[in-house]
Design a protein around this motif. Sequence first.
Motif, short mmCIF file in Angstrom:
data_model
loop_
_atom_site.label_atom_id
_atom_site.label_comp_id
_atom_site.label_asym_id
_atom_site.label_seq_id
_atom_site.Cartn_x
_atom_site.Cartn_y
_atom_site.Cartn_z
N GLY A 193 0.80 -1.22 0.00
CA GLY A 193 0.00 0.00 0.00
C GLY A 193 0.83 1.27 0.00
O GLY A 193 2.01 1.27 0.35
N SER A 194 0.21 2.36 -0.40
CA SER A 194 0.82 3.69 -0.37
C SER A 194 -0.28 4.73 -0.36
O SER A 194 -1.39 4.47 -0.83
N ASN A 195 0.06 5.94 0.14
CA ASN A 195 -0.91 7.02 0.06
C ASN A 195 -0.80 7.80 -1.25
O ASN A 195 -1.55 8.74 -1.47
N ASP A 196 0.12 7.40 -2.11
CA ASP A 196 0.27 7.97 -3.45
C ASP A 196 -0.17 6.91 -4.45
O ASP A 196 0.42 5.83 -4.53
N THR A 197 -1.23 7.19 -5.18
CA THR A 197 -1.79 6.19 -6.09
C THR A 197 -0.76 5.69 -7.10
O THR A 197 -0.71 4.51 -7.42
N ARG A 198 0.10 6.58 -7.58
CA ARG A 198 1.13 6.17 -8.55
C ARG A 198 2.14 5.22 -7.92
O ARG A 198 2.55 4.23 -8.53
N VAL A 199 2.54 5.51 -6.68
CA VAL A 199 3.47 4.62 -5.98
C VAL A 199 2.81 3.28 -5.69
O VAL A 199 3.42 2.22 -5.83
N ALA A 200 1.54 3.32 -5.29
CA ALA A 200 0.82 2.07 -5.02
C ALA A 200 0.75 1.20 -6.28
O ALA A 200 0.91 -0.02 -6.21
N ALA A 201 0.53 1.81 -7.42
CA ALA A 201 0.49 1.06 -8.68
C ALA A 201 1.85 0.43 -8.98
O ALA A 201 1.94 -0.72 -9.42
N ASP A 202 2.92 1.19 -8.72
CA ASP A 202 4.26 0.65 -8.93
C ASP A 202 4.54 -0.48 -7.94
O ASP A 202 5.19 -1.49 -8.29
N ASN A 203 4.05 -0.33 -6.71
CA ASN A 203 4.23 -1.40 -5.72
C ASN A 203 3.53 -2.68 -6.17
O ASN A 203 4.06 -3.79 -5.98
N LEU A 204 2.35 -2.54 -6.75
CA LEU A 204 1.65 -3.72 -7.27
C LEU A 204 2.46 -4.39 -8.37
O LEU A 204 2.55 -5.63 -8.43
N ARG A 205 3.03 -3.59 -9.24
CA ARG A 205 3.87 -4.14 -10.30
C ARG A 205 5.06 -4.90 -9.72
O ARG A 205 5.36 -6.02 -10.13
N ASN B 147 -3.23 11.68 3.67
CA ASN B 147 -3.98 12.56 2.76
C ASN B 147 -5.42 12.77 3.22
O ASN B 147 -6.01 13.80 2.96
N ARG B 148 -6.00 11.72 3.84
CA ARG B 148 -7.38 11.75 4.30
C ARG B 148 -8.37 12.04 3.16
O ARG B 148 -9.14 12.99 3.20
N PRO B 149 -8.38 11.20 2.11
CA PRO B 149 -9.31 11.42 1.00
C PRO B 149 -10.75 11.16 1.42
O PRO B 149 -11.02 10.47 2.41
N SER B 150 -11.67 11.68 0.63
CA SER B 150 -13.08 11.38 0.82
C SER B 150 -13.35 9.94 0.40
O SER B 150 -12.50 9.26 -0.16
N GLN B 151 -14.59 9.49 0.65
CA GLN B 151 -14.97 8.15 0.20
C GLN B 151 -14.86 8.04 -1.33
O GLN B 151 -14.47 7.01 -1.86
N GLU B 152 -15.17 9.13 -2.03
CA GLU B 152 -15.01 9.13 -3.48
C GLU B 152 -13.54 8.98 -3.86
O GLU B 152 -13.19 8.25 -4.80
N GLY B 153 -12.66 9.67 -3.11
CA GLY B 153 -11.22 9.56 -3.37
C GLY B 153 -10.71 8.16 -3.11
O GLY B 153 -9.86 7.65 -3.85
N ILE B 154 -11.22 7.51 -2.06
CA ILE B 154 -10.83 6.14 -1.77
C ILE B 154 -11.24 5.23 -2.92
O ILE B 154 -10.46 4.40 -3.40
N PHE B 155 -12.49 5.38 -3.37
CA PHE B 155 -12.95 4.55 -4.49
C PHE B 155 -12.09 4.78 -5.73
O PHE B 155 -11.67 3.82 -6.39
N ARG B 156 -11.82 6.01 -6.06
CA ARG B 156 -11.05 6.29 -7.28
C ARG B 156 -9.62 5.78 -7.17
O ARG B 156 -9.03 5.34 -8.16
N HIS B 157 -9.05 5.85 -5.97
CA HIS B 157 -7.70 5.29 -5.74
C HIS B 157 -7.69 3.81 -6.11
O HIS B 157 -6.84 3.36 -6.90
N PHE B 158 -8.62 3.06 -5.54
CA PHE B 158 -8.63 1.62 -5.80
C PHE B 158 -9.07 1.28 -7.22
O PHE B 158 -8.60 0.30 -7.81
N ALA B 159 -9.95 2.08 -7.78
CA ALA B 159 -10.35 1.86 -9.17
C ALA B 159 -9.15 2.05 -10.10
O ALA B 159 -8.95 1.26 -11.04
N ALA B 160 -8.35 3.08 -9.85
CA ALA B 160 -7.15 3.30 -10.67
C ALA B 160 -6.18 2.14 -10.56
O ALA B 160 -5.58 1.72 -11.56
N LEU B 161 -6.05 1.58 -9.36
CA LEU B 161 -5.15 0.43 -9.18
C LEU B 161 -5.69 -0.80 -9.91
O LEU B 161 -4.93 -1.53 -10.56
N ALA B 162 -6.99 -1.01 -9.82
CA ALA B 162 -7.60 -2.18 -10.46
C ALA B 162 -7.41 -2.15 -11.97
O ALA B 162 -7.29 -3.20 -12.61
#
Length: 294
Positions: free
Chosen positions: A78-90, A108-123
């Motif tokens: 995991g990471s609080n930076d979506t780009r870093v999290a994607a690289d970690n998955l790779r 960062n404390r994102p909203s629920q929408e931000g949480i969803f978009r973070h995981f959607a981007a990773l997926a």
Amino acid sequence: MFSGSIPALVTPFAADGAIDAAAYRALIDWQIAEGSSALVPCGTTGEAATLSAEEHFGAVRVCVDQVAGRVPVIAGAGSNDTRVAADNLRRARQAGADAALMVPPYYNRPSQEGIFRHFAALAEQTELPIVLYNVPARTVTDILPATLARIVTAFPEIFVAVKDASGAIARVSQHRASCGDRFVQLSGNDDMALAFNAMGGRGCISVSANVAPRLCADLQAACAAGDYAAALALQDRLFPLHDALFSDASPGPVKYALSRVRAGFPTGIRLPMTWPSVESQRMVDAALAHAGLA
């Protein structure tokens, strides 16, 4: 895909501060021999926050190599930076992990929408299965049940499980209702694992299993068999240990406990984490004696 007792492995450090690969390999073999059903390298208990990226995924590679297909490996990524999290998955996939354990963005404390978009981007960037890790006490970010259901419904082949350390036991039923029985729920709290399973959980990603892998595996096996009397007896035996391992900042107490039950286990720990206080050590000692481990 995952069930039973799953240790969130500590990372052994040698006297010079480097990862002790030999001790790590021995710990992995012991965990599997004692009945652990999967392993999580480089999570919170593995001091991932103080590992460089090279150390982190080097440790995942060591774990995958030593496991040699005997149990699944769920790499902390995991990471609080979506780009870093994607690289970690790779990197986790390249290291051979079977899945990744992913917290929502912390700090960062994102909203629920931000949480969803973070995981959607990773997926959209990975085929590696993801175990969501909801631990509001550490991330100050809570994946609310409606958001978790939205994530799982949108990407059911990626988000296969949750490690729930919210402490809100009613969420097991909420998640069953919204995500179905196919979605695996794992407790993130050792002290709640019995109740969590009774409500429909299938296991625990555990700190205590580092120290008591056989007892934790037996408790999970008893739950799976519906023998809750046996599970309760094991819960009573293990409960002081669950409590003691968080009597000081983790993973200090669990590393101390491992030094007690496994002679020669490295005692290194990286700042800002420290060795547990004398009072914490006494609690661990008493808990180990109560569980019949020392």
